[in-house]
Design an enzyme around this catalytic site. Structure first.
Site, short mmCIF file in Angstrom:
data_model
loop_
_atom_site.label_atom_id
_atom_site.label_comp_id
_atom_site.label_asym_id
_atom_site.label_seq_id
_atom_site.Cartn_x
_atom_site.Cartn_y
_atom_site.Cartn_z
N CYS A 3 -40.55 84.50 67.39
CA CYS A 3 -40.91 85.15 66.15
C CYS A 3 -41.65 84.35 65.28
CB CYS A 3 -39.32 85.00 65.59
SG CYS A 3 -38.11 86.29 66.07
N HIS A 19 -39.79 84.00 58.66
CA HIS A 19 -39.39 82.88 59.37
C HIS A 19 -40.58 81.69 58.90
CE1 HIS A 19 -37.21 81.15 62.82
NE2 HIS A 19 -37.08 80.32 61.74
#
Length: 517
Positions: free
Chosen positions: A53, A103
């Site tokens: 991610c 993120h």
């Protein structure tokens, strides 16, 4: 379309490109995404810059490989001094906003976005830092295990479902606010979802869509230990696979829930596209649909991502440009890093504004039919389950995977789509292997990269351990809403509030959520 188009970026999480070879697979119930595909240029061989991610998203935002951005893993700091597409567009007069996941790790939680409408679903600190000094030591409180697979099924709600509900709510509200013309600038709105990322838990409504649907089983079942490459074995160990017995029923349930969550996304994306259309923006808005990385979904007995095999490394990428690109499929290898330079070109922003040379390349020429058949795409991995930097090169039908710790891998994807026949040690392919070796040596100094990754890890570990002592100050984004400026307040004129908050009904084409599966 205007000289400075709007951008709506629809980013999903862990959607495998193997379900999107030339648009959504037939077994998926995704009418809105199918309609979007029908009006887009679709890049069917797009790769994640790094199949995890945070590094994937750092590369997507900056147009740089992790080795250039230093966003190595899921706890690596995203440097505030690295310009992103949000910086470049904002500098060119755009309003930039993010609703959902990106993120970002570190104190800067904006990275060029003027507004961030939600918090992130994952932590912003260094707590998930891998430690290559002890590469085979599991950190149980944050490392993946296989419970997502063995517990796959139905639930009324979950953290992730509630998060993506919120992502859509705020993104739609932003489009409506823009339609009220509270801001006359062109906009770039990024709606970034956490689905269909595991855990494989779906709401009943979407699970039921797949009752009786023949969802394909993994094309390649679990391999024996002696058939696995060393990195695959490390992934098996890192997810604590020995502690779980994964049955055929578990695999079917996990893949069904994964598909159900793609259908959930389809409905939410349909709401956004309908709002875009009904607000009068559709003719002036470029829509980009992309994932950060894929999901193995049981292929080779592997789950999640963290490797360069097609199911984890390949992602969907669709770009719809009203009045400019004719819908088509592009087979040329591409990367999510290419989105930034593509957006700049579409916005008429000269590359002279770039503060740093990019690893990504604009896809405008390819979208117009001028494909580079020999284009070389690079990917990197330096995170969970690895013990040294891993790199991948894709050119034409060939995929080359290299790590100093492991045997080299070479696959010819047109004749071996499931990557079962490693040609690296075949004498008849020595010439092509030598070409890739030379390209790798020209592109990377892996010893220097290894040293930097290890140093970076140790700095973060030292900081994290210290910052957890005494008073803890989180870096997580805290969205602030000024309630005193919303709805009706006594310092506002009721007539102006009621007139200004109406969204005019604008001429529009039929909403996109009326497509058929």
């Amino acid at each position: 379309m205007s000289d400075k188009p709007n951008f709506l970026i629809l980013m999903v999480d862990q959607l495998t490109g193997t379900f999107w070879d030339d648009g959504p697979a037939d077994f998926l119930h995704v009418p809105n995404l199918r309609t979007l595909h029908a009006r887009s240029v679709n890049f069917s061989n797009t790769y994640s810059p790094s199949p995890l991610c945070t590094p994937a998203r750092g590369s997507f935002m900056t147009g740089l490989l992790p080795s250039a951005s230093t966003v190595y893993d899921n706890a690596a700091e995203f440097p505030s001094s690295l310009p992103t597409f949000a910086h470049y567009l904002r500098g060119a007069g755009y309003y930039t906003a993010l609703s959902g996941k990106m993120h970002f790790v570190g104190a800067d939680q904006l990275h060029g976005f003027e507004e961030r409408l939600t918090t992130d679903i994952y932590p912003a600190d260094f707590g998930w830092t891998p430690d290559w000094r002890v590469p085979y030591e599991r950190v149980d409180w944050w490392y993946h295990n296989l419970s997502s697979v063995t517990e796959a099924g139905v639930a009324l709600t979950s953290n992730q479902l509630e998060y993506d509900d919120e992502v859509v709510y705020h993104a739609r509200r932003t489009l409506l606010n823009l339609a009220r013309r509270k801001d006359d600038r062109p906009f770039c709105l990024t709606a970034s979802f956490t689905h269909p990322h595991d855990p494989y838990t779906a709401r009943p409504k979407y699970w039921d869509l797949y009752d009786g649907v023949d969802i394909p089983a993994p094309a390649v079942g679990a391999l024996d230990a002696d058939q696995r490459d060393p990195h695959s074995q490390r992934i098996i160990d890192s997810v604590d696979a020995k502690r779980f017995v994964v049955t055929d029923t578990h695999v079917k349930n996990a893949r069904r829930a994964y598909c159900a969550n793609i259908s959930y996304l389809d409905e939410k994306i349909g709401e956004l596209l309908s709002t875009l259309d009904e607000s009068g923006f559709a003719d002036d808005t470029v829509v980009i649909f992309v994932s950060d990385h894929g999901d193995m979904l049981g292929e080779r007995g592997l789950w999640y991502k963290m490797n360069f095999f097609e199911s984890a490394g390949r992602i969907p990428l669709a770009i719809a440009v009203p009045g400019q690109f004719s819908p088509r499929n592009v087979a040329m290898p591409a990367s999510a890093m290419d989105v930034l330079p593509t957006m700049l070109q579409l916005a008429g922003i000269d590359e002279s504004v770039l503060a740093i040379p990019l690893d990504g390349q604009s896809l405008v020429a390819a979208a117009e039919g001028r494909e580079d058949a020999q284009r070389l795409v690079a990917c990197e991995y330096m995170a969970e389950g690895s013990v040294a930097p891993m790199v991948m090169l894709r050119q034409g039908p060939w995929k080359y995977i290299y790590c100093d710790a492991d045997p080299v891998q070479l696959y010819k994807l047109d004749s071996d789509p499931h990557e079962l026949n490693n040609l690296a040690e075949k004498s008849e392919h020595a010439e092509i292997l030598a070409i890739f070796d030379k390209q790798r040596l020209q592109k990377w100094d892996l010893s220097a990269l290894d040293a930097d990754v290890r140093s970076n890890q140790q700095r973060r570990i030292a900081c994290y351990n210290a910052l957890r002592q005494g008073r803890f100050t989180p870096w997580d984004h805290q969205p602030i809403q000024d309630a005193s400026e919303r709805y009706m307040r006594n310092h506002l004129d009721l007539n102006e509030v009621e007139a200004g908050n109406k969204v005019a009904i604008r001429p529009h084409t039929p909403p996109m959520n009326h497509g058929s599966n």
